[in-house]
Design a protein around this motif. Sequence first.
Motif, PDB file in Angstrom:
ATOM      1  N   VAL A 111       0.818  -1.205   0.000  1.00 30.76           N
ATOM      2  CA  VAL A 111       0.000   0.000   0.000  1.00 30.76           C
ATOM      3  C   VAL A 111       0.848   1.250   0.000  1.00 30.76           C
ATOM      4  O   VAL A 111       0.683   2.153  -0.800  1.00 30.76           O
ATOM      5  N   SER A 112       1.820   1.326   0.930  1.00 25.27           N
ATOM      6  CA  SER A 112       2.593   2.555   1.097  1.00 25.27           C
ATOM      7  C   SER A 112       3.785   2.650   0.166  1.00 25.27           C
ATOM      8  O   SER A 112       4.266   3.737  -0.132  1.00 25.27           O
ATOM      9  N   GLY A 113       4.332   1.515  -0.276  1.00 25.03           N
ATOM     10  CA  GLY A 113       5.552   1.519  -1.056  1.00 25.03           C
ATOM     11  C   GLY A 113       6.785   1.715  -0.204  1.00 25.03           C
ATOM     12  O   GLY A 113       7.893   1.802  -0.705  1.00 25.03           O
ATOM     13  N   GLU A 114       6.600   1.743   1.144  1.00 18.64           N
ATOM     14  CA  GLU A 114       7.716   1.958   2.047  1.00 18.64           C
ATOM     15  C   GLU A 114       8.263   0.626   2.552  1.00 18.64           C
ATOM     16  O   GLU A 114       7.536  -0.353   2.693  1.00 18.64           O
ATOM     17  N   VAL A 115       9.560   0.605   2.850  1.00 19.42           N
ATOM     18  CA  VAL A 115      10.183  -0.576   3.425  1.00 19.42           C
ATOM     19  C   VAL A 115       9.867  -0.638   4.912  1.00 19.42           C
ATOM     20  O   VAL A 115       9.979   0.358   5.611  1.00 19.42           O
ATOM     21  N   SER A 116       9.431  -1.796   5.410  1.00 20.76           N
ATOM     22  CA  SER A 116       9.037  -1.880   6.811  1.00 20.76           C
ATOM     23  C   SER A 116       9.129  -3.310   7.315  1.00 20.76           C
ATOM     24  O   SER A 116       8.974  -4.264   6.561  1.00 20.76           O
ATOM     25  N   THR A 117       9.403  -3.447   8.616  1.00 17.42           N
ATOM     26  CA  THR A 117       9.422  -4.762   9.251  1.00 17.42           C
ATOM     27  C   THR A 117       8.163  -4.976  10.073  1.00 17.42           C
ATOM     28  O   THR A 117       8.073  -5.930  10.820  1.00 17.42           O
ATOM     29  N   SER A 118       7.201  -4.083   9.977  1.00 14.97           N
ATOM     30  CA  SER A 118       5.982  -4.153  10.778  1.00 14.97           C
ATOM     31  C   SER A 118       5.185  -5.407  10.452  1.00 14.97           C
ATOM     32  O   SER A 118       5.214  -5.920   9.340  1.00 14.97           O
ATOM     33  N   ILE A 119       4.434  -5.871  11.444  1.00 15.74           N
ATOM     34  CA  ILE A 119       3.578  -7.047  11.260  1.00 15.74           C
ATOM     35  C   ILE A 119       2.478  -6.728  10.260  1.00 15.74           C
ATOM     36  O   ILE A 119       1.929  -5.625  10.244  1.00 15.74           O
ATOM     37  N   THR A 120       2.168  -7.674   9.381  1.00 17.37           N
ATOM     38  CA  THR A 120       1.116  -7.473   8.388  1.00 17.37           C
ATOM     39  C   THR A 120      -0.240  -7.835   8.985  1.00 17.37           C
ATOM     40  O   THR A 120      -0.334  -8.481  10.029  1.00 17.37           O
ATOM     41  N   LEU A 121      -1.298  -7.431   8.288  1.00 15.36           N
ATOM     42  CA  LEU A 121      -2.653  -7.765   8.735  1.00 15.36           C
ATOM     43  C   LEU A 121      -2.852  -9.273   8.764  1.00 15.36           C
ATOM     44  O   LEU A 121      -3.480  -9.807   9.678  1.00 15.36           O
ATOM     45  N   LYS A 122      -2.317  -9.970   7.768  1.00 12.41           N
ATOM     46  CA  LYS A 122      -2.443 -11.438   7.728  1.00 12.41           C
ATOM     47  C   LYS A 122      -1.798 -12.079   8.952  1.00 12.41           C
ATOM     48  O   LYS A 122      -2.377 -12.969   9.586  1.00 12.41           O
ATOM     49  N   GLU A 123      -0.613 -11.615   9.313  1.00 13.31           N
ATOM     50  CA  GLU A 123       0.094 -12.176  10.473  1.00 13.31           C
ATOM     51  C   GLU A 123      -0.616 -11.828  11.773  1.00 13.31           C
ATOM     52  O   GLU A 123      -0.728 -12.670  12.675  1.00 13.31           O
ATOM     53  N   ALA A 124      -1.121 -10.598  11.863  1.00 11.83           N
ATOM     54  CA  ALA A 124      -1.833 -10.173  13.078  1.00 11.83           C
ATOM     55  C   ALA A 124      -3.127 -10.956  13.249  1.00 11.83           C
ATOM     56  O   ALA A 124      -3.502 -11.327  14.369  1.00 11.83           O
ATOM     57  N   TRP A 125      -3.814 -11.225  12.136  1.00 14.18           N
ATOM     58  CA  TRP A 125      -5.059 -12.001  12.191  1.00 14.18           C
ATOM     59  C   TRP A 125      -4.782 -13.436  12.643  1.00 14.18           C
ATOM     60  O   TRP A 125      -5.531 -14.003  13.439  1.00 14.18           O
ATOM     61  N   ALA A 126      -3.690 -14.034  12.160  1.00 16.55           N
ATOM     62  CA  ALA A 126      -3.350 -15.404  12.553  1.00 16.55           C
ATOM     63  C   ALA A 126      -3.136 -15.494  14.069  1.00 16.55           C
ATOM     64  O   ALA A 126      -3.590 -16.447  14.714  1.00 16.55           O
ATOM     65  N   ARG A 127      -2.458 -14.502  14.638  1.00 18.86           N
ATOM     66  CA  ARG A 127      -2.215 -14.480  16.087  1.00 18.86           C
ATOM     67  C   ARG A 127      -3.516 -14.242  16.849  1.00 18.86           C
ATOM     68  O   ARG A 127      -3.771 -14.857  17.880  1.00 18.86           O
ATOM     69  N   TYR A 128      -4.350 -13.341  16.333  1.00 19.43           N
ATOM     70  CA  TYR A 128      -5.599 -13.041  17.028  1.00 19.43           C
ATOM     71  C   TYR A 128      -6.561 -14.227  16.964  1.00 19.43           C
ATOM     72  O   TYR A 128      -7.262 -14.513  17.938  1.00 19.43           O
ATOM     73  N   ARG A 129      -6.565 -14.922  15.846  1.00 20.36           N
ATOM     74  CA  ARG A 129      -7.432 -16.100  15.724  1.00 20.36           C
ATOM     75  C   ARG A 129      -7.011 -17.171  16.731  1.00 20.36           C
ATOM     76  O   ARG A 129      -7.872 -17.806  17.357  1.00 20.36           O
ATOM     77  N   LEU A 130      -5.710 -17.368  16.888  1.00 23.76           N
ATOM     78  CA  LEU A 130      -5.227 -18.330  17.866  1.00 23.76           C
ATOM     79  C   LEU A 130      -5.657 -17.927  19.270  1.00 23.76           C
ATOM     80  O   LEU A 130      -6.064 -18.778  20.080  1.00 23.76           O
ATOM     81  N   ALA A 131      -5.611 -16.637  19.564  1.00 23.60           N
ATOM     82  CA  ALA A 131      -6.040 -16.150  20.877  1.00 23.60           C
ATOM     83  C   ALA A 131      -7.526 -16.395  21.093  1.00 23.60           C
ATOM     84  O   ALA A 131      -7.957 -16.776  22.194  1.00 23.60           O
ATOM     85  N   MET A 132      -8.329 -16.233  20.057  1.00 23.02           N
ATOM     86  CA  MET A 132      -9.773 -16.482  20.164  1.00 23.02           C
ATOM     87  C   MET A 132     -10.053 -17.959  20.419  1.00 23.02           C
ATOM     88  O   MET A 132     -10.938 -18.309  21.208  1.00 23.02           O
ATOM     89  N   GLU A 133      -9.296 -18.816  19.746  1.00 22.56           N
ATOM     90  CA  GLU A 133      -9.487 -20.258  19.943  1.00 22.56           C
ATOM     91  C   GLU A 133      -9.089 -20.673  21.350  1.00 22.56           C
ATOM     92  O   GLU A 133      -9.735 -21.535  21.960  1.00 22.56           O
ATOM     93  N   ARG A 134      -8.023 -20.070  21.886  1.00 20.17           N
ATOM     94  CA  ARG A 134      -7.616 -20.374  23.253  1.00 20.17           C
ATOM     95  C   ARG A 134      -8.668 -19.952  24.268  1.00 20.17           C
ATOM     96  O   ARG A 134      -8.844 -20.583  25.310  1.00 20.17           O
ATOM     97  N   LYS A 135      -9.354 -18.857  23.951  1.00 20.15           N
ATOM     98  CA  LYS A 135     -10.415 -18.367  24.837  1.00 20.15           C
ATOM     99  C   LYS A 135     -11.737 -19.081  24.595  1.00 20.15           C
ATOM    100  O   LYS A 135     -12.755 -18.740  25.195  1.00 20.15           O
TER     101      LYS A 135
END
Length: 432
Positions: A111-135
């Motif tokens: 989207v931005s065209g900038e170089v970044s090491t930030s977490i992507t939406l796909k990666e953040a969703w995978a972690r959040y989904r795991l948290a939902m399953e644990r709960k």
Amino acid sequence: MSNMRILLNDKTIERLSTPYHGRYIVRDTDLKGFFLMVGTRKKTFMIQADLRKRGKRVSTVRLALGDTRALSTRAARSLAKEYLAQISRGVHPKENERPTKASTAAGVDPVSGEVSTSITLKEAWARYRLAMERKKRSDRTIESYRDHVERIFVGWLDTTLRVLGEEPGLVAAKHDEVGKLHGPYIANGSMRTLRAIYNHARKIHRYLPSDNPVDSVDWNYEKRRNSGMGLSDLEKWFLQAAQLDNPLRREFHLFTLLSACRPAALKAVKITDLDLRRRTLHIPRPKGGADRAFDIPLSRQMIKCLIRAIRFGRQMYPYEAETWLFPADSATGHLVEHKEDRRVLSKWGNDLRQTYRTIATPAGVSELDARMLMNHSVPGVNAGYITRHKLLEDHLRVQQQAISDTMFAALGGLLQTNRKIQGWLQFGRSSV
């Protein structure tokens, strides 16, 4: 293809042809420095301007604003004006985001065209989904979040949360776009999902902006549905239900009315969840998951309804009826679709839950008791001191019986005069 100059808007951009190879630029005739880069795979909004210090040109700033699939022309133009204004004041719009060697290996954000090491939406969703399953969140809740991420935000899956956090205008524009394409409720719901994912990711990724980008959204008005029936409406509804061809579906709708149980939870109830000795029906996975499991106290009318359902189930689906309370010829073995033609049955599903809550008042049932019967959370500091199962055996069952009696009293003389109603509701006389 040579560069072009046109007034950029959603319609003119849609008409632009895609090159077989390479790329070409389309400059906006209205805003200097704002243009579109058209490539073989995507079209990207861009800006370019000279950065000057004390009247002298220091460098030329060229930035990507976003992909046309994720950003409307109106939102891109607004963002371009903001960035160009900063550059005209001698300020680089992304002065604090200069890439380092460590970030170079991470690649360029789509989207931005900038170089970044930030977490992507796909990666953040995978972690959040795991948290939902644990709960132990319900499958239905998780599926709703997944649909938002993988359908509504499919163009943002590889976009970093840092970009969204620092450019909330992208999120506001996306909310407007989703509202036009899918309606106001989907737009609001998808943004709630994005807000939750971002908040969860920031617990670990502290470099993300503290302000959630979803805060930039102007929420659509959501009108609470008011589709419940009053006592005067029940006679017509019972006459409609009595005409249904499938007697098992008829009992399903009646039990939804008498119990206010959510259809999704009621469909998955098993025969073993029914305890006639205690006069309860266990709901193992209601909204909120297994941690919210509860028992419904059964009135006399509810028991008769379930016994009829069991008998019809054994006649119509003998194999599936060994397991499920509301069996069906489906992949799961139980009822899957409960919706009816409104011309045949005017109220079903959530309409019946609202009806239950409405009739609880003339039945003399208190607000607290009605909430407990419907398995709603109890507000206030005293909620933690109420032990529901201690009230179940006597008090709540009495309240349940009062609601059922009030509903059936609204039938008036139908039980004595209408043969369809008699054949349905008078125990032992129903037929397939």
